[in-house]
Design a protein around this motif. Structure first.
Motif, PDB file in Angstrom:
ATOM      1  N   ARG A  34       0.825  -1.211   0.000  1.00 30.83           N
ATOM      2  CA  ARG A  34       0.000   0.000   0.000  1.00 30.83           C
ATOM      3  C   ARG A  34       0.865   1.271   0.000  1.00 30.83           C
ATOM      4  O   ARG A  34       0.532   2.254  -0.644  1.00 30.83           O
ATOM      5  N   SER A  35       1.989   1.256   0.693  1.00 32.15           N
ATOM      6  CA  SER A  35       2.818   2.449   0.840  1.00 32.15           C
ATOM      7  C   SER A  35       3.863   2.624  -0.257  1.00 32.15           C
ATOM      8  O   SER A  35       4.383   3.724  -0.439  1.00 32.15           O
ATOM      9  N   LEU A  36       4.200   1.558  -0.980  1.00 35.57           N
ATOM     10  CA  LEU A  36       5.286   1.635  -1.959  1.00 35.57           C
ATOM     11  C   LEU A  36       5.045   2.603  -3.117  1.00 35.57           C
ATOM     12  O   LEU A  36       5.938   3.408  -3.420  1.00 35.57           O
ATOM     13  N   PRO A  37       3.908   2.584  -3.798  1.00 36.95           N
ATOM     14  CA  PRO A  37       3.769   3.456  -4.982  1.00 36.95           C
ATOM     15  C   PRO A  37       4.059   4.944  -4.725  1.00 36.95           C
ATOM     16  O   PRO A  37       4.850   5.547  -5.461  1.00 36.95           O
ATOM     17  N   PRO A  38       3.491   5.564  -3.687  1.00 36.33           N
ATOM     18  CA  PRO A  38       3.832   6.978  -3.491  1.00 36.33           C
ATOM     19  C   PRO A  38       5.273   7.179  -3.023  1.00 36.33           C
ATOM     20  O   PRO A  38       5.866   8.230  -3.285  1.00 36.33           O
ATOM     21  N   ALA A  39       5.847   6.180  -2.369  1.00 32.64           N
ATOM     22  CA  ALA A  39       7.222   6.299  -1.877  1.00 32.64           C
ATOM     23  C   ALA A  39       8.242   6.313  -3.002  1.00 32.64           C
ATOM     24  O   ALA A  39       9.328   6.878  -2.851  1.00 32.64           O
ATOM     25  N   ILE A  40       7.907   5.702  -4.134  1.00 31.06           N
ATOM     26  CA  ILE A  40       8.875   5.616  -5.228  1.00 31.06           C
ATOM     27  C   ILE A  40       8.477   6.423  -6.465  1.00 31.06           C
ATOM     28  O   ILE A  40       9.239   6.474  -7.427  1.00 31.06           O
ATOM     29  N   ALA A  41       7.297   7.046  -6.440  1.00 34.30           N
ATOM     30  CA  ALA A  41       6.828   7.809  -7.614  1.00 34.30           C
ATOM     31  C   ALA A  41       7.889   8.825  -8.034  1.00 34.30           C
ATOM     32  O   ALA A  41       8.543   9.413  -7.195  1.00 34.30           O
ATOM     33  N   PRO A  42       8.114   8.980  -9.309  1.00 34.29           N
ATOM     34  CA  PRO A  42       7.393   8.455 -10.469  1.00 34.29           C
ATOM     35  C   PRO A  42       7.941   7.119 -10.980  1.00 34.29           C
ATOM     36  O   PRO A  42       7.574   6.693 -12.066  1.00 34.29           O
ATOM     37  N   LEU A  43       8.819   6.469 -10.211  1.00 31.69           N
ATOM     38  CA  LEU A  43       9.365   5.189 -10.642  1.00 31.69           C
ATOM     39  C   LEU A  43       8.269   4.114 -10.626  1.00 31.69           C
ATOM     40  O   LEU A  43       7.279   4.251  -9.920  1.00 31.69           O
ATOM     41  N   THR A  44       8.476   3.062 -11.381  1.00 31.17           N
ATOM     42  CA  THR A  44       7.519   1.962 -11.441  1.00 31.17           C
ATOM     43  C   THR A  44       8.176   0.698 -10.895  1.00 31.17           C
ATOM     44  O   THR A  44       9.402   0.628 -10.784  1.00 31.17           O
ATOM     45  N   TYR A  45       7.350  -0.282 -10.568  1.00 28.32           N
ATOM     46  CA  TYR A  45       7.892  -1.531 -10.032  1.00 28.32           C
ATOM     47  C   TYR A  45       7.099  -2.724 -10.546  1.00 28.32           C
ATOM     48  O   TYR A  45       5.992  -2.602 -11.037  1.00 28.32           O
ATOM     49  N   THR A  53      10.871  -5.254  -7.851  1.00 26.13           N
ATOM     50  CA  THR A  53      11.944  -4.730  -8.686  1.00 26.13           C
ATOM     51  C   THR A  53      11.507  -3.369  -9.204  1.00 26.13           C
ATOM     52  O   THR A  53      10.513  -3.256  -9.926  1.00 26.13           O
ATOM     53  N   ILE A  54      12.251  -2.355  -8.801  1.00 24.45           N
ATOM     54  CA  ILE A  54      11.931  -0.972  -9.150  1.00 24.45           C
ATOM     55  C   ILE A  54      12.844  -0.541 -10.285  1.00 24.45           C
ATOM     56  O   ILE A  54      14.063  -0.699 -10.206  1.00 24.45           O
ATOM     57  N   THR A  55      12.241  -0.006 -11.342  1.00 25.04           N
ATOM     58  CA  THR A  55      12.997   0.486 -12.487  1.00 25.04           C
ATOM     59  C   THR A  55      13.436   1.915 -12.217  1.00 25.04           C
ATOM     60  O   THR A  55      12.608   2.779 -11.933  1.00 25.04           O
ATOM     61  N   HIS A  56      14.733   2.145 -12.279  1.00 24.01           N
ATOM     62  CA  HIS A  56      15.328   3.473 -12.059  1.00 24.01           C
ATOM     63  C   HIS A  56      16.044   3.874 -13.345  1.00 24.01           C
ATOM     64  O   HIS A  56      16.568   3.009 -14.043  1.00 24.01           O
ATOM     65  N   PRO A  57      16.083   5.155 -13.677  1.00 23.49           N
ATOM     66  CA  PRO A  57      16.754   5.565 -14.920  1.00 23.49           C
ATOM     67  C   PRO A  57      18.217   5.118 -15.031  1.00 23.49           C
ATOM     68  O   PRO A  57      18.723   4.938 -16.130  1.00 23.49           O
ATOM     69  N   HIS A  58      18.891   4.912 -13.881  1.00 20.90           N
ATOM     70  CA  HIS A  58      20.309   4.537 -13.908  1.00 20.90           C
ATOM     71  C   HIS A  58      20.564   3.081 -13.530  1.00 20.90           C
ATOM     72  O   HIS A  58      21.709   2.666 -13.425  1.00 20.90           O
ATOM     73  N   GLY A  59      19.515   2.317 -13.282  1.00 24.90           N
ATOM     74  CA  GLY A  59      19.683   0.921 -12.884  1.00 24.90           C
ATOM     75  C   GLY A  59      18.394   0.389 -12.305  1.00 24.90           C
ATOM     76  O   GLY A  59      17.323   0.625 -12.858  1.00 24.90           O
ATOM     77  N   SER A  60      18.498  -0.305 -11.188  1.00 30.08           N
ATOM     78  CA  SER A  60      17.296  -0.837 -10.552  1.00 30.08           C
ATOM     79  C   SER A  60      17.525  -1.017  -9.061  1.00 30.08           C
ATOM     80  O   SER A  60      18.649  -1.038  -8.585  1.00 30.08           O
ATOM     81  N   ILE A  61      16.431  -1.144  -8.351  1.00 30.73           N
ATOM     82  CA  ILE A  61      16.439  -1.424  -6.925  1.00 30.73           C
ATOM     83  C   ILE A  61      15.583  -2.666  -6.740  1.00 30.73           C
ATOM     84  O   ILE A  61      14.439  -2.718  -7.196  1.00 30.73           O
ATOM     85  N   ILE A  62      16.131  -3.669  -6.090  1.00 27.30           N
ATOM     86  CA  ILE A  62      15.399  -4.892  -5.812  1.00 27.30           C
ATOM     87  C   ILE A  62      15.173  -4.934  -4.304  1.00 27.30           C
ATOM     88  O   ILE A  62      16.128  -4.910  -3.529  1.00 27.30           O
TER      89      ILE A  62
END
Length: 111
Positions: A34-45, A53-62
């Motif tokens: 529930r808390s993840l989407p606003p915490a990482i916006a505008p990134l997607t997962y 797995t979060i897509t970042h412009p320079h790599g990723s965060i797992i």
């Protein structure tokens, strides 16, 4: 909280590397989802079970969530979930920026 940055050679700390960070968080899987989407916006997962797995412009965060347990304080029982962050191809600045925003959204009152 534990973590490390892999470095080799001169100036390696400034290069994007894979690093890991572990911490316990006082939440359940559903709280996290529930808390993840606003915490990482505008990134997607993408979610696969307890792995995000979060897509970042320079790599990723797992982010991997362990099994939720309980922390007992007197008669109070609180959820506690081990959480591991793996930063892939992100430099220190990218990692710090991500964690500052993530922590702001997941911070809970009490201090």
């Amino acid at each position: 909280m534990t973590g490390g940055v892999a470095t080799t050679g001169e100036g390696a700390a400034n290069r994007p590397v894979s690093s890991r960070l572990q911490r316990d968080m006082g939440l359940t899987l559903s709280d996290f989802v529930r808390s993840l989407p606003p915490a990482i916006a505008p990134l997607t997962y993408r979610q696969e079970g307890r792995v995000f797995t979060i897509t970042h412009p320079h790599g990723s965060i797992i982010i991997t969530l362990g099994e939720t347990g309980q922390r007992r304080i007197a008669s109070l029982s609180l959820p506690v979930t081990p959480v591991e962050f793996e930063f892939v191809r992100l430099d220190a600045s990218d990692r710090d920026h991500f964690l500052q925003r993530f922590d702001r959204y997941f911070h809970r009152g009490g201090g």
